[in-house]
Design a protein around this motif. Structure first.
Motif, PDB file in Angstrom:
ATOM      1  N   SER A 296       0.819  -1.211   0.000  1.00  0.00           N
ATOM      2  CA  SER A 296       0.000   0.000   0.000  1.00  0.00           C
ATOM      3  C   SER A 296       0.852   1.259   0.000  1.00  0.00           C
ATOM      4  O   SER A 296       2.046   1.226   0.282  1.00  0.00           O
TER       5      SER A 296
ATOM      6  N   TYR B  63      -4.188   3.701   0.005  1.00  0.00           N
ATOM      7  CA  TYR B  63      -4.236   3.100  -1.327  1.00  0.00           C
ATOM      8  C   TYR B  63      -3.654   1.688  -1.244  1.00  0.00           C
ATOM      9  O   TYR B  63      -2.444   1.489  -1.347  1.00  0.00           O
TER      10      TYR B  63
ATOM     11  N   GLN C  93     -12.039   0.045  -6.926  1.00  0.00           N
ATOM     12  CA  GLN C  93     -12.240   1.496  -6.903  1.00  0.00           C
ATOM     13  C   GLN C  93     -13.144   1.934  -5.765  1.00  0.00           C
ATOM     14  O   GLN C  93     -12.863   2.950  -5.121  1.00  0.00           O
TER      15      GLN C  93
ATOM     16  N   ILE D  31     -11.175   2.243  -2.551  1.00  0.00           N
ATOM     17  CA  ILE D  31     -10.255   3.387  -2.566  1.00  0.00           C
ATOM     18  C   ILE D  31     -11.047   4.689  -2.456  1.00  0.00           C
ATOM     19  O   ILE D  31     -10.662   5.594  -1.710  1.00  0.00           O
TER      20      ILE D  31
ATOM     21  N   ARG E 159      -7.781   5.091 -14.765  1.00  0.00           N
ATOM     22  CA  ARG E 159      -6.921   5.947 -13.954  1.00  0.00           C
ATOM     23  C   ARG E 159      -7.771   6.964 -13.208  1.00  0.00           C
ATOM     24  O   ARG E 159      -8.608   7.632 -13.818  1.00  0.00           O
TER      25      ARG E 159
ATOM     26  N   CYS F 102      -4.030   6.880  -9.517  1.00  0.00           N
ATOM     27  CA  CYS F 102      -4.224   5.456  -9.226  1.00  0.00           C
ATOM     28  C   CYS F 102      -4.571   4.753 -10.528  1.00  0.00           C
ATOM     29  O   CYS F 102      -5.449   5.208 -11.255  1.00  0.00           O
TER      30      CYS F 102
ATOM     31  N   TYR G 295      -5.919   1.256 -12.204  1.00  0.00           N
ATOM     32  CA  TYR G 295      -6.639   0.009 -11.944  1.00  0.00           C
ATOM     33  C   TYR G 295      -6.538  -0.881 -13.176  1.00  0.00           C
ATOM     34  O   TYR G 295      -6.799  -0.432 -14.289  1.00  0.00           O
TER      35      TYR G 295
ATOM     36  N   LEU H  61      -6.580  -2.040  -7.909  1.00  0.00           N
ATOM     37  CA  LEU H  61      -5.504  -1.056  -7.859  1.00  0.00           C
ATOM     38  C   LEU H  61      -4.156  -1.738  -8.087  1.00  0.00           C
ATOM     39  O   LEU H  61      -3.791  -2.672  -7.377  1.00  0.00           O
TER      40      LEU H  61
ATOM     41  N   VAL I  74       0.269   3.286  -7.893  1.00  0.00           N
ATOM     42  CA  VAL I  74       0.020   4.614  -7.347  1.00  0.00           C
ATOM     43  C   VAL I  74       1.192   5.472  -7.791  1.00  0.00           C
ATOM     44  O   VAL I  74       2.338   5.185  -7.452  1.00  0.00           O
TER      45      VAL I  74
END
Length: 139
Positions: free
Chosen positions: A8, A12, A18, A21, A41, A49, A51, A56, A59
């Motif tokens: 992480s 995040y 999503q 988050i 994004r 972020c 995906y 995810l 970052v």
């Protein structure tokens, strides 16, 4: 913000959907869908972020934000790279613009004097993305 390698960056959490988050970090003001790369994004100021398959994966932090790796402040410590290299192995690309710290799930750009379009950039990523960033480094 604190990087926990392959897990992480603060709230995040890699592998999260999503909705999780958005609940933890707030709804992103900008959401882009990339049908070619099959990515989504979310952009929250200096944080993007990414995906992949609705989870995810990356970052990305730009523009002198804050990122802690242990006691090292990546963007604000003038000796951050030297300090990282005392503990972790860095692989640099041939252009000298980016370096990969595979043990951390971290790719840095623009920290070695060679500029990148984004300025200085820190890409934190899930373990599943390591192969991608090893290839990315050689592009």
């Amino acid at each position: 913000m604190k990087l926990t390698p392959y897990e992480s960056v603060d709230a995040y959490v890699f592998g999260s959907k999503q909705a999780r988050i958005n609940k933890a970090a707030g709804k992103a003001p900008v959401v882009e869908k990339d049908d070619i790369m099959e990515e989504i994004r979310e952009i929250r100021g200096n944080i993007t972020c990414t995906y992949i398959e609705k989870k995810l994966a990356d970052v990305i932090i730009v523009k002198e934000d804050e990122l802690q790796v242990g006691d090292i402040d990546i963007f604000n410590d003038a000796d951050a790279i030297a300090k990282l290299e005392q503990t972790y192995t860095a692989t640099r690309n041939s252009k000298g613009t980016h370096m990969l710290f595979a043990e951390l799930g971290l790719c840095l750009g623009g920290f070695t004097g060679k500029k990148v379009p984004e300025g200085r950039i820190a890409i934190c990523f899930s373990r599943e993305r390591l192969d991608f960033y090893e290839i990315y480094l050689e592009m």
